[in-house]
Design a protein around this motif. Structure first.
Motif, PDB file in Angstrom:
ATOM      1  N   THR A  51      28.249  -4.480 -44.691  1.00 45.43           N
ATOM      2  CA  THR A  51      27.040  -4.472 -43.866  1.00 45.43           C
ATOM      3  C   THR A  51      26.026  -3.471 -44.397  1.00 45.43           C
ATOM      4  OG1 THR A  51      28.341  -5.105 -41.915  1.00 45.43           O
ATOM      5  CG2 THR A  51      26.168  -4.171 -41.528  1.00 45.43           C
TER       6      THR A  51
ATOM      7  N   ALA B 193      24.624  -4.769 -47.702  1.00 44.36           N
ATOM      8  CA  ALA B 193      23.628  -5.825 -47.499  1.00 44.36           C
ATOM      9  C   ALA B 193      22.287  -5.228 -47.094  1.00 44.36           C
ATOM     10  CB  ALA B 193      24.120  -6.816 -46.437  1.00 44.36           C
TER      11      ALA B 193
ATOM     12  N   ARG C 130      18.873  -5.713 -49.335  1.00 45.11           N
ATOM     13  CA  ARG C 130      17.698  -6.352 -48.752  1.00 45.11           C
ATOM     14  C   ARG C 130      16.471  -5.447 -48.847  1.00 45.11           C
ATOM     15  NH1 ARG C 130      16.892 -10.737 -49.202  1.00 45.11           N
ATOM     16  NH2 ARG C 130      15.371 -10.739 -47.523  1.00 45.11           N
TER      17      ARG C 130
ATOM     18  N   LYS D  79      19.853 -12.889 -53.467  1.00 40.87           N
ATOM     19  CA  LYS D  79      20.505 -13.596 -52.363  1.00 40.87           C
ATOM     20  C   LYS D  79      21.894 -13.004 -52.116  1.00 40.87           C
ATOM     21  CE  LYS D  79      17.028 -16.438 -52.600  1.00 40.87           C
ATOM     22  NZ  LYS D  79      15.889 -16.286 -51.669  1.00 40.87           N
ATOM     23  N   ILE D  80      22.286 -12.972 -50.854  1.00 43.43           N
ATOM     24  CA  ILE D  80      23.592 -12.428 -50.483  1.00 43.43           C
ATOM     25  C   ILE D  80      24.397 -13.499 -49.757  1.00 43.43           C
ATOM     26  CG2 ILE D  80      24.832 -10.655 -49.188  1.00 43.43           C
ATOM     27  CD1 ILE D  80      22.228  -8.988 -49.288  1.00 43.43           C
TER      28      ILE D  80
ATOM     29  N   VAL E 264      27.973 -13.674 -47.922  1.00 46.43           N
ATOM     30  CA  VAL E 264      29.137 -12.931 -47.446  1.00 46.43           C
ATOM     31  C   VAL E 264      30.379 -13.796 -47.617  1.00 46.43           C
ATOM     32  CG1 VAL E 264      30.257 -12.038 -45.363  1.00 46.43           C
ATOM     33  CG2 VAL E 264      27.874 -11.469 -45.843  1.00 46.43           C
TER      34      VAL E 264
ATOM     35  N   LEU F 297      24.575 -10.651 -39.276  1.00 45.44           N
ATOM     36  CA  LEU F 297      24.296 -10.583 -40.708  1.00 45.44           C
ATOM     37  C   LEU F 297      23.223 -11.578 -41.131  1.00 45.44           C
ATOM     38  CD1 LEU F 297      27.911  -9.969 -41.982  1.00 45.44           C
ATOM     39  CD2 LEU F 297      25.966  -8.437 -42.267  1.00 45.44           C
TER      40      LEU F 297
ATOM     41  N   LYS G 160      19.986 -10.116 -40.423  1.00 49.55           N
ATOM     42  CA  LYS G 160      19.676  -9.054 -41.377  1.00 49.55           C
ATOM     43  C   LYS G 160      19.144  -9.603 -42.701  1.00 49.55           C
ATOM     44  CE  LYS G 160      22.652  -5.188 -40.021  1.00 49.55           C
ATOM     45  NZ  LYS G 160      21.673  -4.129 -40.266  1.00 49.55           N
TER      46      LYS G 160
ATOM     47  N   VAL H 245      21.068 -12.005 -44.692  1.00 52.83           N
ATOM     48  CA  VAL H 245      22.099 -12.605 -45.533  1.00 52.83           C
ATOM     49  C   VAL H 245      21.849 -14.109 -45.617  1.00 52.83           C
ATOM     50  CG1 VAL H 245      24.551 -13.178 -45.576  1.00 52.83           C
ATOM     51  CG2 VAL H 245      23.843 -10.824 -45.155  1.00 52.83           C
ATOM     52  N   SER H 246      22.034 -14.694 -46.791  1.00 56.89           N
ATOM     53  CA  SER H 246      21.682 -16.105 -46.997  1.00 56.89           C
ATOM     54  C   SER H 246      22.812 -17.079 -46.684  1.00 56.89           C
ATOM     55  CB  SER H 246      21.234 -16.314 -48.450  1.00 56.89           C
ATOM     56  OG  SER H 246      20.046 -15.598 -48.707  1.00 56.89           O
TER      57      SER H 246
ATOM     58  N   TYR I 111      27.291 -17.336 -45.209  1.00 55.76           N
ATOM     59  CA  TYR I 111      28.457 -16.661 -44.655  1.00 55.76           C
ATOM     60  C   TYR I 111      29.650 -17.589 -44.825  1.00 55.76           C
ATOM     61  CZ  TYR I 111      30.856 -13.454 -41.369  1.00 55.76           C
ATOM     62  OH  TYR I 111      31.692 -12.529 -40.791  1.00 55.76           O
TER      63      TYR I 111
END
Length: 219
Positions: free
Chosen positions: A65, A68, A72, A79-80, A82, A95, A98, A100-101, A103
């Protein structure tokens, strides 16, 4: 052909090695960076900048977390995705909001990991069935309260009829080109609507916008 540059951050060496091997078999993927925790990843990134980071959540030194958040802020174009064992709805939505792209759970198959990477590169977000269900559960389980006649006015956000339509289709998982064909607008016009929705919702990317829409009952 330009390769998609990847970084993999996970403190479990066996998992990291196994996933690295799988990713190495995809012809246009290039794993340029591996790290065992968020701090190690951040220290290495200025020298090797990936397009996509595959990020575990529970790690020593700096968890996913916090990592990330840092990515960002410092490198917003990265790109993230998770990749974790944590399947709590609250964590998924938190997330995504926040920025995140995508999960994924660690029991996802190799094909879904590849699909997620390509999707976040092409469209900025990957929403699989697990994430979509988490969003719907969150919306369904919210305490029943009196709602305005038009839910699109929630949180003082005023969307045009066309923006509402575009937002709904984005939440359905349609790409810019698919939305363009469905509502007879040019891709450039659709993208313009998407950018205005991002601005009005105060979100950082498409994933955050979708999470915001579900959380605030905009769709």
């Amino acid at each position: 052909m330009r390769k998609i540059k990847l970084a993999l951050c996970d403190d479990h060496n066996l998992f990291r090695v196994g996933l690295a091997t799988i990713l190495g078999q995809v012809h246009d993927f290039e794993l340029i960076l591996e790290a065992a925790n968020g701090q190690e990843l951040i220290d290495k990134m200025p020298r090797k900048m990936p397009d996509v980071v595959l990020l575990d959540l529970q790690m020593p030194v700096m968890d996913g977390t916090a990592t990330a958040d840092h990515i960002r802020q410092q490198w917003p174009l990265v790109k993230i995705v998770v990749l974790t064992m944590h399947d709590e709805d609250r964590m998924v939505l938190h997330l995504l909001e926040k920025g995140v792209s995508g999960y994924l759970l660690k029991d996802a198959d190799a094909g879904e990991v590849e699909k997620a990477i390509r999707k976040v590169i092409d469209e900025g977000v990957y929403l699989n069935e697990f994430v979509s269900k988490a969003m719907l559960r969150k919306m369904t389980n919210k305490t029943t309260v009196a709602k305005p006649v038009n839910a699109f006015y929630n949180s003082k956000i005023l969307l045009s009829e066309r923006e509402k339509e575009v937002l709904t289709l984005i939440c359905d998982g349609l790409s810019t080109n698919e939305i363009s064909e469905k509502i007879f607008l040019s891709p450039r016009t659709v993208e313009g609507h998407r950018l205005r929705i991002l601005e009005k919702t105060g979100t950082k990317n498409t994933a955050g916008m979708v999470a915001y829409a579900f959380k605030n009952s905009l769709v």
